[in-house]
Write a protein that holds these residues in place. Structure first.
Motif, short mmCIF file in Angstrom:
data_model
loop_
_atom_site.label_atom_id
_atom_site.label_comp_id
_atom_site.label_asym_id
_atom_site.label_seq_id
_atom_site.Cartn_x
_atom_site.Cartn_y
_atom_site.Cartn_z
N ARG A 1 0.83 -1.20 0.00
CA ARG A 1 0.00 0.00 0.00
C ARG A 1 0.86 1.26 0.00
O ARG A 1 2.03 1.23 0.39
CB ARG A 1 -0.91 0.00 1.23
CG ARG A 1 -1.93 -1.14 1.22
CD ARG A 1 -2.27 -1.59 2.61
NE ARG A 1 -1.15 -2.30 3.21
CZ ARG A 1 -1.01 -3.61 3.24
NH1 ARG A 1 -1.93 -4.38 2.73
NH2 ARG A 1 0.05 -4.17 3.80
N GLY A 2 0.25 2.37 -0.42
CA GLY A 2 0.95 3.64 -0.41
C GLY A 2 0.91 4.31 0.95
O GLY A 2 1.95 4.57 1.56
N VAL A 3 -0.30 4.59 1.46
CA VAL A 3 -0.47 5.27 2.74
C VAL A 3 -1.45 4.48 3.59
O VAL A 3 -2.58 4.20 3.16
CB VAL A 3 -1.00 6.70 2.56
CG1 VAL A 3 -1.31 7.34 3.92
CG2 VAL A 3 0.00 7.56 1.78
N LEU A 4 -1.03 4.09 4.79
CA LEU A 4 -1.94 3.60 5.83
C LEU A 4 -1.97 4.65 6.92
O LEU A 4 -0.91 5.09 7.39
CB LEU A 4 -1.45 2.28 6.44
CG LEU A 4 -1.51 1.01 5.61
CD1 LEU A 4 -0.41 0.96 4.59
CD2 LEU A 4 -1.42 -0.21 6.54
N VAL A 5 -3.16 5.04 7.33
CA VAL A 5 -3.23 6.08 8.36
C VAL A 5 -4.44 5.86 9.25
O VAL A 5 -5.55 5.59 8.78
CB VAL A 5 -3.26 7.49 7.73
CG1 VAL A 5 -4.45 7.69 6.82
CG2 VAL A 5 -3.21 8.58 8.80
N THR A 6 -4.21 5.93 10.57
CA THR A 6 -5.29 5.94 11.55
C THR A 6 -4.89 6.90 12.67
O THR A 6 -3.96 6.63 13.42
CB THR A 6 -5.55 4.53 12.14
OG1 THR A 6 -4.31 3.94 12.54
CG2 THR A 6 -6.22 3.63 11.12
N THR A 7 -5.56 8.02 12.73
CA THR A 7 -5.35 9.02 13.78
C THR A 7 -6.63 9.83 13.94
O THR A 7 -7.34 10.08 12.96
CB THR A 7 -4.17 9.94 13.46
OG1 THR A 7 -4.08 10.96 14.48
CG2 THR A 7 -4.31 10.61 12.11
#
Length: 555
Positions: free
Chosen positions: A412-418
């Motif tokens: 994947r390119g971007v994984l984000v959880t915030t």
């Protein structure tokens, strides 16, 4: 601001001498100055050997388990520790690292800048071999000049300073297709024969599925070191740099406030002929807060995700008293970290739905062992059920991922959880094998938390990424029973993006409330123009709005 040169400590460019001792002396002297300092490296090449590297026992998120690396000993060539107001200026120099080590660590610092320097390994820990010919049950290859090997009893072993392996994760780079993808290691159980130095032939049990000009990339999978580590620090900037190879995770920031990676090129050195720059993830951020910026970067040629930003769920294993919990790191590769501090706010979260049950403030933290922590809270925890987890709400960063270029990414390119605002805009994603943008959240696999509440994905170009089951944007919290009445994620805007694709969709989302999808374009490079409803899928979502989206066949 005081100016200091490593030359003052006997470190000279292009000498071939080990720079580790002299650079350590310079950093020790600067720490004693107690004022802002620029440390200059006159332009040239500097060599750093692992024998004199600093030794520091240090756990790093998402790296190794107790069985894989019992001591967690990091060998650090350049250790920047307890510094204030330090700038390292490389003046375009090449830092060449010898042996399996961490190149740079920033530990417990404030106001550190690293700029205008290139990092590379003399002998990278990923072996590379270009396929020159292939048949039904055989293939031949040309080993890259920086890759060492030996053949023992017809088994090929890849070797280097302090390491040796014969099997492990493998990838193939296809220069014609412009892709890098994971494969089963074709050398497993292969019979190896050296035709001449650097030219090998392999007999295999079945058709290898390889073509001439493809490049095989192989590693042992052990993330015992990292490329650059930023740990427990504040206001750290990496700018105008290049990282040509990193062993383990590329750049890691953990429990750090305000970090920026700007105009950094992560790709092989152009004159090296190599095709890998990162042994695992390129940029990995865990448990950070404040501002997190990734801008103007080239992120390419990795063996895992380009960017991963997350917190960590810890499982509740006991409630000692109504206001006291014992929590545990669950994933084998993440533990021994300072996940909580007094005054942090935490949520007790249902693992099945990922919905918070209650909120509390931490009064006291007691480390029981590297896996378990006892938390004393400011209020009674009303309800704890099997599988429940806790998340540190305080340590969530504001994220800007702007103007970057992603390519040759096998996942994947971007994984984000915030929970804080996220902007993903004006990036180009080329041929990532999985979804270029993934918003997850889980309490059962990697235990990477948590929910998003304000995300803007705007003016990005997704070029031949993913596939039929991997859309450009995937909002996929790991819940087994998604329901619109129990949203995990909220407030996602997807606008003015362009997806150029043969068969991938634009968006998949589940357990999300409040999503706006406007003015996006999908260009289908395959046969026929798709219908918009075929490109967007929702499951257990609510408060959705869509307008101005267009899908057409590309001419």
């Amino acid at each position: 601001m005081k100016e200091v040169s490593v030359a003052d400590f006997g470190v000279s460019p292009d000498s071939g001498a080990d720079a580790v001792p002299g650079v350590r002396q310079a950093l020790d002297a600067i720490r004693d100055l107690a004022q802002p300092v620029v440390l200059h490296f006159p332009a040239g090449r500097y060599d750093f050997h692992e024998e004199a590297a600093a030794r520091l026992e240090l756990r790093v998120t998402n790296t190794t388990s107790e069985d894989e690396d019992p001591t967690a000993m990091k060998k650090i060539a350049i250790l920047v520790e307890n510094q204030r107001g330090l700038t390292i200026d490389g003046h375009g120099s090449l830092f060449a690292f010898h042996g399996r080590q961490t190149m740079l660590a920033v530990e417990r610092c404030r106001g550190v800048r690293v700029r205008d320097v290139r990092f590379d390994f003399e002998h990278p820990t990923i072996a590379e071999m270009t396929v020159t010919a292939a048949g039904d049950r055989w293939f031949e290859g040309r080993v890259h000049a920086s890759t060492r090997y030996e053949i023992v009893d017809q088994t090929l072993w890849w070797t280097g300073p302090g390491w040796r392996f014969f099997e492990g994760p493998a990838q193939v780079l296809d220069p014609r297709a412009g892709t890098t993808s994971r494969i089963d290691n074709p050398l497993r159980d292969a019979v190896a024969l050296e035709l001449q130095p650097g030219r090998l032939r392999f007999e295999v049990a079945s058709r290898p599925g390889l073509r001439p000009s493809q490049v095989l990339q192989m590693r042992d999978g052990l993330r015992d070191q990292v490329g650059i580590l930023v740990d427990s620090s504040t206001d750290v900037v990496l700018e105008d740099m290049a990282l040509h190879f990193a062993h383990g995770l590329g750049i890691v920031a953990q429990f750090t406030e305000d970090v920026a990676v700007e105009r950094v090129q992560i790709r092989p050195r152009p004159d090296s002929g190599r095709t890998t720059a990162a042994f695992a993830d390129i940029l990995h951020f865990s448990g950070c807060r404040g501002s997190l910026v990734v801008s103007g970067c080239v992120l390419s040629h990795s063996h895992d995700d380009a960017i991963n930003i997350h917190g960590t769920h810890l499982a509740i294993t006991a409630r000692c008293r109504p206001d006291r919990l014992i929590v545990r790191f669950m994933h084998p590769q993440t533990f021994g970290l300072p996940a909580f501090r007094p005054e942090d706010e935490i949520n007790v979260v249902c693992a099945r739905t990922l919905v918070p049950r209650s909120t509390h403030r931490v009064l006291d933290v007691e480390t029981i062992n590297q896996r378990e922590i006892e938390l004393t809270l400011d209020s009674i925890v009303p309800d704890v059920r099997p599988g429940d987890v806790v998340e540190n709400v305080t340590w969530n960063p504001r994220v800007q991922i702007v103007g970057n270029h992603f390519s040759h990414i096998p996942t994947r390119g971007v994984l984000v959880t915030t929970r804080e605002p996220v902007f993903i805009e004006r990036n180009v994603f080329e041929r990532t094998c999985h979804s270029p943008v993934l918003i997850a959240d889980d309490a059962g696999s990697w235990f990477e938390s948590g929910p998003v509440q304000n995300v803007t994905i705007r003016e990005n170009h997704f070029i031949e990424c993913g596939g039929a089951e991997q859309p450009s944007i995937s909002v996929a919290p790991e819940v087994t029973d998604p329901a619109s009445t129990r949203p995990v994620h909220r407030g996602i805007e997807v606008t003015r993006n362009v997806t150029t694709t043969r068969d991938a969709g634009l968006l998949y989302a589940k357990s999300t409330q409040g999503m706006s999808i406007t003015s996006n374009v999908v260009e289908r490079t395959g046969a026929g123009a798709p219908r918009l409803r075929e490109l967007v899928t929702f499951e257990g979502c609510s408060e959705l709005a869509a307008s101005g989206n267009v899908a057409h066949a590309r001419t």
